[in-house]
Design a protein around this motif. Sequence first.
Motif, PDB file in Angstrom:
ATOM      1  N   THR A 167      -4.834   7.247 -86.086  1.00  0.00           N
ATOM      2  CA  THR A 167      -5.945   6.393 -86.497  1.00  0.00           C
ATOM      3  C   THR A 167      -6.042   6.329 -88.025  1.00  0.00           C
ATOM      4  N   GLY A 169      -3.630   6.705 -90.091  1.00  0.00           N
ATOM      5  CA  GLY A 169      -2.519   5.905 -90.604  1.00  0.00           C
ATOM      6  C   GLY A 169      -1.501   6.696 -91.395  1.00  0.00           C
TER       7      GLY A 169
ATOM      8  N   ILE B  72       5.158   3.839 -92.094  1.00  0.00           N
ATOM      9  CA  ILE B  72       4.362   4.516 -91.055  1.00  0.00           C
ATOM     10  C   ILE B  72       2.926   3.972 -91.022  1.00  0.00           C
ATOM     11  N   ALA B  73       2.387   3.686 -92.199  1.00  0.00           N
ATOM     12  CA  ALA B  73       0.996   3.220 -92.252  1.00  0.00           C
ATOM     13  C   ALA B  73       0.871   1.857 -91.572  1.00  0.00           C
ATOM     14  N   ARG B  76       1.143   2.229 -87.764  1.00  0.00           N
ATOM     15  CA  ARG B  76      -0.054   2.817 -87.142  1.00  0.00           C
ATOM     16  C   ARG B  76      -1.271   1.889 -87.253  1.00  0.00           C
ATOM     17  N   TYR B  81      -4.276   3.564 -80.367  1.00  0.00           N
ATOM     18  CA  TYR B  81      -3.650   4.549 -79.471  1.00  0.00           C
ATOM     19  C   TYR B  81      -4.729   5.280 -78.677  1.00  0.00           C
ATOM     20  N   TYR B 100     -17.156   7.432 -86.735  1.00  0.00           N
ATOM     21  CA  TYR B 100     -16.243   8.286 -87.499  1.00  0.00           C
ATOM     22  C   TYR B 100     -14.802   7.769 -87.412  1.00  0.00           C
ATOM     23  N   PHE B 101     -14.337   7.502 -86.203  1.00  0.00           N
ATOM     24  CA  PHE B 101     -12.929   7.104 -86.043  1.00  0.00           C
ATOM     25  C   PHE B 101     -12.665   5.714 -86.644  1.00  0.00           C
ATOM     26  N   SER B 103     -14.220   4.494 -89.223  1.00  0.00           N
ATOM     27  CA  SER B 103     -14.195   4.707 -90.661  1.00  0.00           C
ATOM     28  C   SER B 103     -12.861   5.337 -91.068  1.00  0.00           C
ATOM     29  N   LEU B 104     -12.346   6.220 -90.208  1.00  0.00           N
ATOM     30  CA  LEU B 104     -11.038   6.843 -90.461  1.00  0.00           C
ATOM     31  C   LEU B 104      -9.935   5.779 -90.493  1.00  0.00           C
ATOM     32  N   ALA B 105     -10.112   4.747 -89.670  1.00  0.00           N
ATOM     33  CA  ALA B 105      -9.135   3.651 -89.636  1.00  0.00           C
ATOM     34  C   ALA B 105      -9.417   2.613 -90.724  1.00  0.00           C
ATOM     35  N   ARG B 106     -10.293   2.989 -91.662  1.00  0.00           N
ATOM     36  CA  ARG B 106     -10.673   2.126 -92.795  1.00  0.00           C
ATOM     37  C   ARG B 106     -11.330   0.836 -92.328  1.00  0.00           C
ATOM     38  N   ARG B 108     -15.116  -0.985 -91.213  1.00  0.00           N
ATOM     39  CA  ARG B 108     -16.541  -0.796 -91.439  1.00  0.00           C
ATOM     40  C   ARG B 108     -17.255  -0.774 -90.092  1.00  0.00           C
ATOM     41  N   LEU B 147     -13.099   2.865 -78.261  1.00  0.00           N
ATOM     42  CA  LEU B 147     -12.525   3.030 -79.602  1.00  0.00           C
ATOM     43  C   LEU B 147     -11.259   2.177 -79.738  1.00  0.00           C
ATOM     44  N   ARG B 151     -10.728  -0.995 -82.416  1.00  0.00           N
ATOM     45  CA  ARG B 151      -9.724  -0.974 -83.486  1.00  0.00           C
ATOM     46  C   ARG B 151      -9.205  -2.381 -83.802  1.00  0.00           C
TER      47      ARG B 151
END
Lengths: 418, 239
Positions: A167, A169, B72-73, B76, B81, B100-101, B103-106, B108, B147, B151
Amino acid sequence: MKRPSSLLREAWLLSRDRAAIFWLALALALSVFSVASGVEEVRYQRGELAKLIELDEADRNAELARQSDWGGAAYYAFHLTYDPPSDLSFAALGQRESAAWKHRIRMLSLEGQIHEADAPNPELALAGRIDFSFVAAYLAPLLVIFLLYDLRSGERAAGRMELLTATAGRAESPWRMRAAMRIGALAGCVLLPLGIGGSVMGAPVAGLLLMSMAVVLHVLVWWALVALADRLSVASTTQLSILVGGWLLLAVLVPATGRILVERAIPVPSGAEILLAQREAVNAAWDLPKEQTMIPFIERHPEWAEHSQIDAGFDWKWYYAFQQVGDQSAEDISAAYTRGRLKRDEAARLSAWLSPPAFLERYLQSLAGTDVRSVIAYEQSVRDFHAELRSFYYARLFPGQDFRIAEAAGLPEYSPAR
Amino acid sequence: MKTVLEARDLSVERSGKRVLDGVSFSVTEGEVFALLGGNGAGKSTTLLTFLGFLPPVSGLVQVNGKAPAEDIAAARRAIAYLPEAATLYGHLTARENLRYFLSLARMRPQAEPIEAALDQVSLQPDARGRQLSSYSKGMRQKVAIALALLREAPILLLDEPTSGLDPVAIDEFHGLIRLLAGAGRSVLMVTHDVYGACQVAGRIGLLRHGQMVGSFTAPAGGRIETEAVHAAFAGRVPA
């Protein structure tokens, strides 16, 4: 833009982690307690010294007013010598817990007076006080371990590792930010009370900054060790055992073994031996012919050879001469004691490279002026002052000058190095 | 149709043991591809290889025409996933986990889409503010599916997505997958649920001991016949 948001995200996650909050609160509580206890101790020492300094002159003047000769004045007039705590010593009490930081000395043999000093509550001193240096050097590493040990292994065990990494990245995200957040919070909890304590005590900013940087570096070393252990990719509990074992090794076993080896390799006479040597010489002098005592004294002070004739009865010149001869007879053992302590200190300094906690503790003590070298420097300042006293009194005793109270105002005054 | 995922003669080893051995398949835009296989067949390993967690020892693996290791970025970012038995944070609520997740994936995280996704997976509104530690396995799986939906990634990799769901939720999930595929999102799901795979997949690959031993394609406008796949899966007939 990315960094602040990831910072806030991890800060928010940290704020929801009860275990982490517990460890951080504990760090804050320990730091507050240690700083408060250090501030209280330094205030006590300063208060004691203020009282003693005030009483010292009054007591001496009262004694001098009762005297009729310089011998009596030298015998009854005490002088306070002291090593005031530095503005940083609240953070690292160091040797001030076990070594004497004040003496009342007079013209008698000095070595006995130095080593006869009271040590406040030796049992407490043996156990050691929980001062800031102890918290930062020995307890903070444990908190680093508890905060970080399962950061990755815990996620692996929970099956979240791939989800989080995929997630995010990137391979490293969010671990570094998460660990940095915890380390930063820990450093804040440990250092905030230090800053407050420092401002209360009027400590120099540069000294506080050096202390803070040293603590931060120490915490970073332990972060690196946790990261190293994490590369083993073992279960959280195994990782915790490895890290706590590492802490025991570096914080307990290495310093303790180092101390034993240093003590065995570098024998040091005890203060009691110095005291005994000096006392035996002084006591023996009463049974010796007076001339025999004067020989070693005049060898040291040939300037008084012309005035070394001793009266048949009690003579202050002879009395103070054998007091000095007592010091002379303990001189070698006293020098060996100082040399031995310095050698041990140097060996301990080298062995501290193997133990980050011992290294940090020593560094904080050196910044605070509470290390072995500071104690030895204080003892030397007492010897120097005592030598000034002897010069003052010998110049009046040996030529046989009459006692004049006004002249006693010119007695040397002790002034501490700081 | 554009190929978004491709494995060509792919071999992967884990702890020195060959887990995938010469596997080839591809997934195109808007397609649902199901990899069917028993325990230890190499299904999850296939997903982890697409995500760049495991490097191939030979052969080729590509996401949007590029090997994951190349960028890789990007690989993903293109993938949402859903791991097997996804365990989100037990001390956070469903909403907090999603925030949280995301935000982790950038991304908003906004309240409205979060509630909509939770509606889509039929998570009861009164449960959404409770910590996940109080959830059943199926409820936690619903949050993880939400989630994956939020995404908004063009590719979904789903590892046993219906594990722990009740029959009604499974049917709803299948409907959701069809809807997503209809909207152009590509799905690679690995499962041992023959019935579920036949319900949603346009194509099915049968994986056994790390090798692709058979494949099935749905007829135009229809579904893959469950009985035929089941027979091949069970080894009663050659795949």
